[in-house]
Design a protein around this motif. Structure first.
Motif, PDB file in Angstrom:
ATOM      1  N   SER A  42       0.819  -1.214   0.000  1.00  0.00           N
ATOM      2  CA  SER A  42       0.000   0.000   0.000  1.00  0.00           C
ATOM      3  C   SER A  42       0.851   1.261   0.000  1.00  0.00           C
ATOM      4  O   SER A  42       0.428   2.303  -0.512  1.00  0.00           O
ATOM      5  CB  SER A  42      -0.933   0.001   1.211  1.00  0.00           C
ATOM      6  OG  SER A  42      -0.182  -0.005   2.418  1.00  0.00           O
ATOM      7  N   LEU A  43       2.076   1.172   0.555  1.00  0.00           N
ATOM      8  CA  LEU A  43       2.958   2.339   0.613  1.00  0.00           C
ATOM      9  C   LEU A  43       3.917   2.413  -0.574  1.00  0.00           C
ATOM     10  O   LEU A  43       4.643   3.398  -0.715  1.00  0.00           O
ATOM     11  CB  LEU A  43       3.762   2.313   1.921  1.00  0.00           C
ATOM     12  CG  LEU A  43       2.935   2.449   3.208  1.00  0.00           C
ATOM     13  CD1 LEU A  43       3.831   2.320   4.437  1.00  0.00           C
ATOM     14  CD2 LEU A  43       2.191   3.776   3.231  1.00  0.00           C
ATOM     15  N   GLY A  44       3.955   1.367  -1.387  1.00  0.00           N
ATOM     16  CA  GLY A  44       4.790   1.397  -2.582  1.00  0.00           C
ATOM     17  C   GLY A  44       6.235   1.007  -2.362  1.00  0.00           C
ATOM     18  O   GLY A  44       7.091   1.343  -3.192  1.00  0.00           O
ATOM     19  N   HIS A  45       6.537   0.282  -1.284  1.00  0.00           N
ATOM     20  CA  HIS A  45       7.908  -0.185  -1.041  1.00  0.00           C
ATOM     21  C   HIS A  45       8.121  -1.490  -1.808  1.00  0.00           C
ATOM     22  O   HIS A  45       7.984  -2.590  -1.266  1.00  0.00           O
ATOM     23  CB  HIS A  45       8.146  -0.384   0.455  1.00  0.00           C
ATOM     24  CG  HIS A  45       8.010   0.867   1.267  1.00  0.00           C
ATOM     25  ND1 HIS A  45       8.598   2.058   0.890  1.00  0.00           N
ATOM     26  CD2 HIS A  45       7.352   1.125   2.439  1.00  0.00           C
ATOM     27  CE1 HIS A  45       8.320   2.997   1.782  1.00  0.00           C
ATOM     28  NE2 HIS A  45       7.560   2.458   2.733  1.00  0.00           N
ATOM     29  N   ALA A  46       8.449  -1.360  -3.086  1.00  0.00           N
ATOM     30  CA  ALA A  46       8.504  -2.521  -3.973  1.00  0.00           C
ATOM     31  C   ALA A  46       9.599  -3.506  -3.574  1.00  0.00           C
ATOM     32  O   ALA A  46       9.387  -4.723  -3.594  1.00  0.00           O
ATOM     33  CB  ALA A  46       8.706  -2.056  -5.416  1.00  0.00           C
ATOM     34  N   LYS A  47      10.778  -3.017  -3.211  1.00  0.00           N
ATOM     35  CA  LYS A  47      11.880  -3.917  -2.860  1.00  0.00           C
ATOM     36  C   LYS A  47      11.562  -4.713  -1.598  1.00  0.00           C
ATOM     37  O   LYS A  47      11.815  -5.921  -1.535  1.00  0.00           O
ATOM     38  CB  LYS A  47      13.169  -3.115  -2.678  1.00  0.00           C
ATOM     39  CG  LYS A  47      13.697  -2.503  -3.966  1.00  0.00           C
ATOM     40  CD  LYS A  47      15.012  -1.775  -3.724  1.00  0.00           C
ATOM     41  CE  LYS A  47      15.557  -1.178  -5.016  1.00  0.00           C
ATOM     42  NZ  LYS A  47      16.842  -0.459  -4.798  1.00  0.00           N
ATOM     43  N   PHE A  48      11.007  -4.038  -0.606  1.00  0.00           N
ATOM     44  CA  PHE A  48      10.655  -4.727   0.641  1.00  0.00           C
ATOM     45  C   PHE A  48       9.562  -5.764   0.374  1.00  0.00           C
ATOM     46  O   PHE A  48       9.621  -6.892   0.887  1.00  0.00           O
ATOM     47  CB  PHE A  48      10.175  -3.714   1.684  1.00  0.00           C
ATOM     48  CG  PHE A  48       9.883  -4.317   3.030  1.00  0.00           C
ATOM     49  CD1 PHE A  48      10.853  -4.337   4.019  1.00  0.00           C
ATOM     50  CD2 PHE A  48       8.639  -4.870   3.312  1.00  0.00           C
ATOM     51  CE1 PHE A  48      10.589  -4.894   5.271  1.00  0.00           C
ATOM     52  CE2 PHE A  48       8.362  -5.433   4.547  1.00  0.00           C
ATOM     53  CZ  PHE A  48       9.343  -5.450   5.528  1.00  0.00           C
ATOM     54  N   ALA A  49       8.554  -5.386  -0.418  1.00  0.00           N
ATOM     55  CA  ALA A  49       7.456  -6.310  -0.720  1.00  0.00           C
ATOM     56  C   ALA A  49       7.961  -7.535  -1.470  1.00  0.00           C
ATOM     57  O   ALA A  49       7.540  -8.667  -1.199  1.00  0.00           O
ATOM     58  CB  ALA A  49       6.388  -5.594  -1.537  1.00  0.00           C
ATOM     59  N   THR A  50       8.878  -7.321  -2.403  1.00  0.00           N
ATOM     60  CA  THR A  50       9.440  -8.445  -3.147  1.00  0.00           C
ATOM     61  C   THR A  50      10.200  -9.387  -2.221  1.00  0.00           C
ATOM     62  O   THR A  50      10.075 -10.613  -2.315  1.00  0.00           O
ATOM     63  CB  THR A  50      10.381  -7.927  -4.252  1.00  0.00           C
ATOM     64  OG1 THR A  50       9.661  -7.046  -5.116  1.00  0.00           O
ATOM     65  CG2 THR A  50      10.943  -9.081  -5.059  1.00  0.00           C
ATOM     66  N   GLU A  51      10.973  -8.813  -1.311  1.00  0.00           N
ATOM     67  CA  GLU A  51      11.748  -9.620  -0.368  1.00  0.00           C
ATOM     68  C   GLU A  51      10.824 -10.436   0.533  1.00  0.00           C
ATOM     69  O   GLU A  51      11.040 -11.636   0.750  1.00  0.00           O
ATOM     70  CB  GLU A  51      12.637  -8.708   0.474  1.00  0.00           C
ATOM     71  CG  GLU A  51      13.819  -9.404   1.110  1.00  0.00           C
ATOM     72  CD  GLU A  51      14.908  -9.738   0.108  1.00  0.00           C
ATOM     73  OE1 GLU A  51      15.662 -10.694   0.350  1.00  0.00           O
ATOM     74  OE2 GLU A  51      14.995  -9.041  -0.924  1.00  0.00           O
ATOM     75  N   ALA A  52       9.785  -9.789   1.059  1.00  0.00           N
ATOM     76  CA  ALA A  52       8.849 -10.485   1.947  1.00  0.00           C
ATOM     77  C   ALA A  52       8.087 -11.576   1.205  1.00  0.00           C
ATOM     78  O   ALA A  52       7.834 -12.657   1.747  1.00  0.00           O
ATOM     79  CB  ALA A  52       7.873  -9.481   2.554  1.00  0.00           C
ATOM     80  N   MET A  53       7.741 -11.318  -0.044  1.00  0.00           N
ATOM     81  CA  MET A  53       6.992 -12.299  -0.823  1.00  0.00           C
ATOM     82  C   MET A  53       7.850 -13.515  -1.138  1.00  0.00           C
ATOM     83  O   MET A  53       7.364 -14.654  -1.131  1.00  0.00           O
ATOM     84  CB  MET A  53       6.483 -11.654  -2.112  1.00  0.00           C
ATOM     85  CG  MET A  53       5.588 -12.546  -2.940  1.00  0.00           C
ATOM     86  SD  MET A  53       4.897 -11.652  -4.344  1.00  0.00           S
ATOM     87  CE  MET A  53       4.052 -12.994  -5.192  1.00  0.00           C
ATOM     88  N   LEU A  54       9.136 -13.299  -1.399  1.00  0.00           N
ATOM     89  CA  LEU A  54      10.023 -14.420  -1.678  1.00  0.00           C
ATOM     90  C   LEU A  54      10.273 -15.253  -0.417  1.00  0.00           C
ATOM     91  O   LEU A  54      10.455 -16.471  -0.496  1.00  0.00           O
ATOM     92  CB  LEU A  54      11.346 -13.909  -2.248  1.00  0.00           C
ATOM     93  CG  LEU A  54      11.267 -13.266  -3.643  1.00  0.00           C
ATOM     94  CD1 LEU A  54      12.625 -12.716  -4.057  1.00  0.00           C
ATOM     95  CD2 LEU A  54      10.774 -14.280  -4.677  1.00  0.00           C
ATOM     96  N   LEU A  55      10.270 -14.592   0.737  1.00  0.00           N
ATOM     97  CA  LEU A  55      10.469 -15.316   1.996  1.00  0.00           C
ATOM     98  C   LEU A  55       9.229 -16.109   2.394  1.00  0.00           C
ATOM     99  O   LEU A  55       9.334 -17.217   2.919  1.00  0.00           O
ATOM    100  CB  LEU A  55      10.833 -14.328   3.112  1.00  0.00           C
ATOM    101  CG  LEU A  55      12.207 -13.662   3.011  1.00  0.00           C
ATOM    102  CD1 LEU A  55      12.350 -12.581   4.069  1.00  0.00           C
ATOM    103  CD2 LEU A  55      13.315 -14.702   3.158  1.00  0.00           C
ATOM    104  N   LYS A  56       8.058 -15.540   2.132  1.00  0.00           N
ATOM    105  CA  LYS A  56       6.798 -16.190   2.513  1.00  0.00           C
ATOM    106  C   LYS A  56       5.766 -15.885   1.435  1.00  0.00           C
ATOM    107  O   LYS A  56       5.001 -14.922   1.513  1.00  0.00           O
ATOM    108  CB  LYS A  56       6.331 -15.666   3.875  1.00  0.00           C
ATOM    109  CG  LYS A  56       5.294 -16.542   4.554  1.00  0.00           C
ATOM    110  CD  LYS A  56       5.903 -17.862   5.007  1.00  0.00           C
ATOM    111  CE  LYS A  56       4.886 -18.690   5.786  1.00  0.00           C
ATOM    112  NZ  LYS A  56       5.455 -20.009   6.167  1.00  0.00           N
TER     113      LYS A  56
END
Length: 503
Positions: A42-56
């Motif tokens: 929702s905040l647009g932190h694409a790198k963080f979201a990608t990292e979290a999605m790859l982890l879980k």
């Protein structure tokens, strides 16, 4: 973890994981919660979201307390880069249903976010088939929200899709009824959107489809059962539907959606348009089917009626959008490709065997034509009245019979050989295209040499080969030209980064 997601701090994320390796597992075990992926999306932190999605990865499909996935939130916040990043990892995320059974595509269409709609359709074209809890397709939502540009794009996608089963999908989506049986056409007439009605008529939508009340779109207009009171627009739509129905009944020319070549230079209100309907009315009935000039006249009045109207009210398509019309050659190409894609491997093999047999017979006819060949340089002993000298090796049959017989046979061979190659392998590489053309050309040249050998004279041979040779040369180039044209138009729709980033 929430603070790390709000900041988009990947180092803090891993620091928390080192302190508690099961931190993401516990979040995932909670039924409905705003996960770090929701917050980052929702905040647009694409790198963080990608990292979290790859982890879980399961976090990407998890609903929060409001019934939204991370992709839903990114869509609602207009985070185009975030949406692109999430779908690049898992394109099926666009098909996850959230609150009210709506997918991210439904919300993008509802808000008229053209850039996100393009991205969703590019990554997952089949997402256009998803329906909400009220059995509404994305077409219903676009019409209800009066987003004509989005609606036009969706119709273009449906009509040009080449996926397996796309022919049936096109019919189902265009004629799909919601929980009360209303199709997109029913909603368009209820909300008085003539441009939508015209696009649907051009798309051969079912005009006689009834809703749960037993009403067709035309019946709704005749009864005046609509959500807005606009008598002028209602009369225009009634004439459009009547002419379209009469045209279908009498197998006349299809409705023309293009504007006149010389559009009016002044704006005219809807009232002025209805003043001309009396002269048009009466021509659109079954006993007196509408001509192309009649349907063009109604379209002309509609174009004048919509001239100068507010874009938000009638949803006129944006000037920057590419043309949506599909010409006859493109329609033919799409239908052929759909049939080819829907054929099973077993049926494809049977068709291929049949085409090879046809080609063999067509080629053998030149080697052994009906009636045989003259064997010596003298007159036919059975036809003493014929004083002509017949060179050995030429056909016995008469010139006129030979002309029509070999013309049809050569035309059939030209089409059959291309059909075999296209059905056998349709690779996209440049070398395959060159080999395909070379193989067909050499085969056809051998056929023409044989045909010239048995022809009574060169003039007759020239008459025979004109049409088949033209078809043989133009067919592959026409196929490749249409393919490239549709690809370019689709690419302009779906991957126009400048327009996508503008939302």
């Amino acid at each position: 973890m929430k603070a790390a997601a709000e900041r988009g701090d990947i180092d803090m994320l891993y620091s928390l994981i080192r302190e508690d390796p099961h931190v993401l597992d516990r979040i995932d075990d909670t039924p409905f919660v705003d996960t770090p992926l929701h917050i980052a999306a929702s905040l647009g932190h694409a790198k963080f979201a990608t990292e979290a999605m790859l982890l879980k990865s399961s976090l990407a499909r998890k609903l929060n307390q409001d019934g939204f996935t991370p992709l839903h939130l990114a869509t609602l916040q207009g985070q185009t880069k975030m949406v692109d990043r999430l779908l690049d990892i898992d394109s099926d995320l666009v098909r996850v249903h959230g609150k009210e059974g709506k997918t991210p595509l439904h919300y993008a269409a509802e808000r008229g976010n053209m850039g996100l709609v393009k991205i969703f359709l590019f990554y997952c074209p089949s997402s256009i088939q998803d329906v909400t809890n009220l059995s509404e397709t994305v077409l219903h939502i676009a019409v209800e929200s009066r987003k004509f540009d989005v609606f036009s794009l969706l119709v273009f996608q449906v009509r040009t899709s080449l996926m397996k089963g796309s022919q049936k999908t096109e019919y189902n989506i265009l004629n799909w009824g919601n929980d009360v049986g209303d199709t997109a056409l029913h909603i368009a007439v209820k909300t008085h959107q003539p441009e939508v009605v015209r696009v649907l008529i051009d798309s051969n939508v079912g005009l006689d489809v009834k809703n749960s009340d037993g009403f067709t779109a035309l019946k709704i207009l005749e009864l005046g059962d609509s959500q807005v009171n606009n008598g002028e627009a209602r009369e225009v739509m009634k004439e459009m539907l009547r002419c379209a129905r009469a045209s279908k009944t009498s197998s006349c020319v299809w409705w023309k959606s293009s504007k006149p070549s010389s559009p009016p230079t002044i704006s005219t209100s809807l009232t002025n348009a209805t003043e001309h309907l009396n002269t048009i009315e009466g021509a659109c009935n079954v006993s007196a089917p509408p001509t192309s000039s009649t349907t063009s006249a109604v379209n002309h009045e509609l174009d004048i009626a919509l001239e100068g109207q507010p874009e938000g009210n009638n949803g006129r398509i944006a000037k920057s959008l590419p043309p949506l019309t599909i010409n006859l050659l493109e329609r033919w190409y799409i239908d052929i490709k759909r049939v080819s894609n829907d054929v099973s491997e077993e049926s494809r093999s049977m068709i291929l065997v049949a085409l090879v047999l046809f080609a063999t017979v067509e080629y053998q006819i030149v080697l052994s034509p009906p009636g045989g060949l003259w064997q010596e340089d003298n007159n036919n002993s059975t036809a003493t009245h014929d004083k002509k000298i017949h060179p050995p090796g030429t056909v016995v049959m008469g010139n006129l019979s030979f002309l029509f017989f070999m013309l049809l046979n050569s035309l059939a061979l030209a089409i059959t050989t291309h059909g075999i190659v296209l059905l056998l392998l349709e690779l996209e590489s440049r070398w395959w295209t060159i080999n395909r053309i070379l193989m067909n050309t050499l085969t056809f040249l051998c056929y023409l040499i044989s045909l010239q050998t048995i022809s009574p004279n060169n003039s007759l041979f020239a008459l025979i080969i004109v049409i088949p040779a033209t078809v043989f040369i133009l067919l592959p180039y026409t196929h490749d030209w249409i393919t490239q044209r549709l690809e370019n138009r689709t690419r302009k729709w779906y991957r126009d980064e400048e327009q996508c980033n503008g939302y």
